[in-house]
Design an enzyme around this catalytic site. Structure first.
Site: not given
Ligand code: E4P
Length: 212
Positions: A83
């Site tokens: 990522k």
């Molecule tokens: C995506 O890969 C992130 O881990 C995640 O969906 C972020 O979500 P949040 O806005 O609830 O922190």
């Protein structure tokens, strides 16, 4: 639409994996920090539970730093996807990693232009954040629809992960909008399972059966 779980909690992943619905896992630095455990240890445990893409985020700011971290993480298991945040250095890293055959998921995507850049750099996945868009008053689902349209029109095969899912309506709207994947928190998976008429129906069937 495939279903991923958005958590670094191994117990949550284990439980939902028994439903037979999980195609992958996404983690992020916040979710990992919440567990208070060794990053690599957690990732190894996750790879043993789910046979699908497992996203692990790099923390470096420069492309060389990100590439170095990515190469270490990719060694842990064939299913690890790196990522990478949506920055110019991130794009450089994505481009280099894709040449080396290492899959990437470009995260913190908030516009269709960002998604297009990530795809053209060679990302396997892009993660537009629906809930965080809603939080600032811009409909997150419009972002998913725009990216789906752009990718369809131009035959782009990068998969769209609808991320930052906050409730069950986000999941269904993502499916209807044409997202390839929704990455769903544990709590929302549990909510998706439930309907009052299902519970009522089970009770009634049981009562009728027992009254024979
Ligand atoms: C995506 O890969 C992130 O881990 C995640 O969906 C972020 O979500 P949040 O806005 O609830 O922190």
């Amino acid at each position: 639409m495939k279903l991923f779980i958005d958590t670094a909690n191994v117990d949550e992943i284990r439980e939902i994996s028994t439903w037979g619905v999980l195609a992958g896992v996404t983690t992020n630095p916040t979710l990992i920090a919440k567990e208070g455990r060794n990053f690599e240890e957690v990732l190894k445990e996750i790879t043993a539970l789910v046979d699908g893409p497992i996203s692990a985020e790099v923390m470096g700011d420069t492309a060389p730093e990100m590439i170095q971290e990515a190469e270490e993480l990719a060694k842990l298991h064939k299913n690890i996807v790196i990522k990478i945040p949506m920055t110019a250095e991130g794009l450089k890293a994505v481009s280099e990693l894709s040449k080396k055959g290492i899959k990437t998921n470009v995260t913190l995507v908030f516009s269709a232009n960002q998604a297009l850049l990530a795809a053209r750099a060679g990302a396997s996945f892009v993660s537009p954040f629906v809930g965080r868009m809603d939080d600032i008053g811009n409909p997150g689902m419009d972002l998913i629809r725009d990216i789906v349209n752009v990718f369809d029109i131009h035959g782009i095969s990068t998969e769209i992960i609808s991320a930052s899912i906050r409730h069950t309506a986000h999941v269904m709207e993502s499916a209807l909008a044409g997202a390839d994947i929704a990455t769903i928190p544990y709590k929302v998976f549990k909510q998706m399972l439930q309907h009052p008429l299902t519970d009522k129906g089970i009770e009634k069937f049981k009562a009728d059966w027992n009254s024979r």
